[in-house]
Structure formats: C-alpha cells, structure tokens
Design a protein around this motif. Structure first.
Motif, mmCIF file in Angstrom:
data_model
loop_
_atom_site.group_PDB
_atom_site.id
_atom_site.type_symbol
_atom_site.label_atom_id
_atom_site.label_comp_id
_atom_site.label_asym_id
_atom_site.label_seq_id
_atom_site.Cartn_x
_atom_site.Cartn_y
_atom_site.Cartn_z
ATOM 1 N N ARG A 77 5.862 3.080 -0.985
ATOM 2 C CA ARG A 77 4.956 1.932 -1.041
ATOM 3 C C ARG A 77 5.583 0.815 -0.222
ATOM 4 N NH1 ARG A 77 4.060 -1.729 -5.994
ATOM 5 N NH2 ARG A 77 2.073 -2.690 -5.534
ATOM 6 N N THR A 86 5.613 8.660 -3.916
ATOM 7 C CA THR A 86 5.071 8.233 -2.624
ATOM 8 C C THR A 86 5.607 6.846 -2.283
ATOM 9 O OG1 THR A 86 3.056 9.501 -3.031
ATOM 10 C CG2 THR A 86 2.896 7.712 -1.444
ATOM 11 N N PRO A 119 0.217 13.300 2.255
ATOM 12 C CA PRO A 119 -0.017 14.044 1.014
ATOM 13 C C PRO A 119 1.253 14.660 0.425
ATOM 14 C CG PRO A 119 -0.869 15.268 2.900
ATOM 15 C CD PRO A 119 -0.444 13.934 3.411
ATOM 16 N N LYS A 176 0.843 -1.191 0.000
ATOM 17 C CA LYS A 176 0.000 0.000 0.000
ATOM 18 C C LYS A 176 0.878 1.240 0.000
ATOM 19 C CE LYS A 176 -0.644 -0.441 5.009
ATOM 20 N NZ LYS A 176 -1.619 -0.614 6.073
ATOM 21 N N TYR A 177 0.263 2.359 -0.350
ATOM 22 C CA TYR A 177 0.988 3.616 -0.417
ATOM 23 C C TYR A 177 0.840 4.394 0.872
ATOM 24 C CZ TYR A 177 1.585 2.857 -5.387
ATOM 25 O OH TYR A 177 1.947 2.326 -6.588
ATOM 26 N N CYS A 178 1.903 5.092 1.228
ATOM 27 C CA CYS A 178 1.851 6.023 2.341
ATOM 28 C C CYS A 178 0.764 7.048 2.027
ATOM 29 C CB CYS A 178 3.198 6.720 2.496
ATOM 30 S SG CYS A 178 3.164 8.100 3.663
ATOM 31 N N GLN A 179 -0.022 7.402 3.028
ATOM 32 C CA GLN A 179 -1.115 8.350 2.811
ATOM 33 C C GLN A 179 -0.706 9.795 3.070
ATOM 34 O OE1 GLN A 179 -4.194 7.326 1.418
ATOM 35 N NE2 GLN A 179 -2.764 5.634 1.080
ATOM 36 N N ASN A 196 -0.715 3.692 8.279
ATOM 37 C CA ASN A 196 -0.985 4.284 6.973
ATOM 38 C C ASN A 196 0.018 5.331 6.513
ATOM 39 O OD1 ASN A 196 -3.604 3.086 6.066
ATOM 40 N ND2 ASN A 196 -4.185 3.753 8.109
ATOM 41 N N ALA A 197 1.008 5.622 7.331
ATOM 42 C CA ALA A 197 2.013 6.608 6.924
ATOM 43 C C ALA A 197 3.410 6.065 7.221
ATOM 44 C CB ALA A 197 1.790 7.946 7.630
ATOM 45 N N TRP A 228 -0.472 14.547 7.000
ATOM 46 C CA TRP A 228 -1.840 14.072 6.829
ATOM 47 C C TRP A 228 -2.759 14.808 7.787
ATOM 48 C CZ3 TRP A 228 -5.978 12.281 9.411
ATOM 49 C CH2 TRP A 228 -7.005 11.704 8.654
ATOM 50 N N CYS A 286 4.400 13.010 0.828
ATOM 51 C CA CYS A 286 5.431 11.971 0.893
ATOM 52 C C CYS A 286 6.420 12.085 -0.269
ATOM 53 C CB CYS A 286 4.767 10.595 0.900
ATOM 54 S SG CYS A 286 5.885 9.235 1.303
ATOM 55 N N CYS A 299 5.107 12.360 7.560
ATOM 56 C CA CYS A 299 3.939 12.094 6.721
ATOM 57 C C CYS A 299 2.665 12.036 7.559
ATOM 58 C CB CYS A 299 4.135 10.805 5.934
ATOM 59 S SG CYS A 299 5.277 11.020 4.540
#
Ligand SMILES: [Zn+2]
Length: 119
Positions: A31, A29, A7, A2-5, A41-42, A51, A9, A47
């Motif tokens: 992953r 970003t 904004p 998954k990708y870091c959330q 999530n970060a 967020w 990154c 990051c």
C-alpha cells in the motif's frame, strides 16, 4: 493511499509486505500513495507483469483489438518538436511530418496547446 493491483503482490516475501501484530503477521499487498508501474497502479515490474498475465487478454477483448494495420499517412504523421541544439537560431518550435519529413515552424502557444495535433 492505494493498494498495488498486482494479483500476486502478497506472495512476494519482502520485509515491507510482512504486516500485522506480533505472532499473527501475514504477507500483504503493498500500500503506497503512489506507484511507478502499470500506469501508477503496481508496485513493481513483477506485479505489472502478473496483472497483465491475468487480465491483459480480457482488457484487449474489452477495449477492442487492432484487427487491421493502422496506417501512417501524411495527414496523421505530424508531431511537435522543440529544437534543443539550435546553433543557427531557427524557430525553436516546429511541426515535423514523420512521413514526408516536412518541417513547419509554430509558436510556443501552439506547441503547448494539446488539442492542436496537426498544422
Ligand atoms: Zn505489488
């Protein structure tokens, strides 16, 4: 994966964020299969902060703000404890009331039952 959330990154210039074919590399970003910030999530504290700076107020407004004090009462002050230092060999698991300081023994099964929140 998954990708870091976060904004921003992709704006943190680190070697691992520089991706793509030679001559056409871009900072991207991050992953990963797992992250340790923002509830998984970060990728970093920066990051996570980015967020919250962008979405925190929206999230509070969406899920509801605390608009009056939440009160600790004898009824909701119970928490589960385990004695790690136990020279008098007391029951290892017990309820502890943060308000009244009362203690009540419990079984290991009760301790491990997440739906049991007060004695
Ligand atoms: Zn990130």
């Amino acid at each position: 994966m998954k990708y870091c959330q976060g904004p921003h990154c992709h704006k943190y210039k680190t070697k691992d964020r520089l991706r793509g074919p030679k001559g056409n590399k871009t900072y991207q970003t991050r992953r990963r299969s797992s992250f340790h910030y923002l509830g998984g999530n970060a990728c970093s504290m920066a990051c996570e902060r980015d967020w919250f700076d962008k979405f925190g107020t929206m999230a509070l407004d969406h899920f509801g703000r605390i608009v009056e004090p939440i009160k600790l009462t004898a009824d909701n002050a119970w928490m589960k404890h385990e004695r790690y230092y136990n020279p008098d060999n007391e029951a290892p698991y017990y309820w502890y009331n943060r308000l009244t300081e009362q203690e009540i023994s419990m079984t290991e099964q009760q301790y491990n039952n997440p739906s049991l929140v007060r004695p």
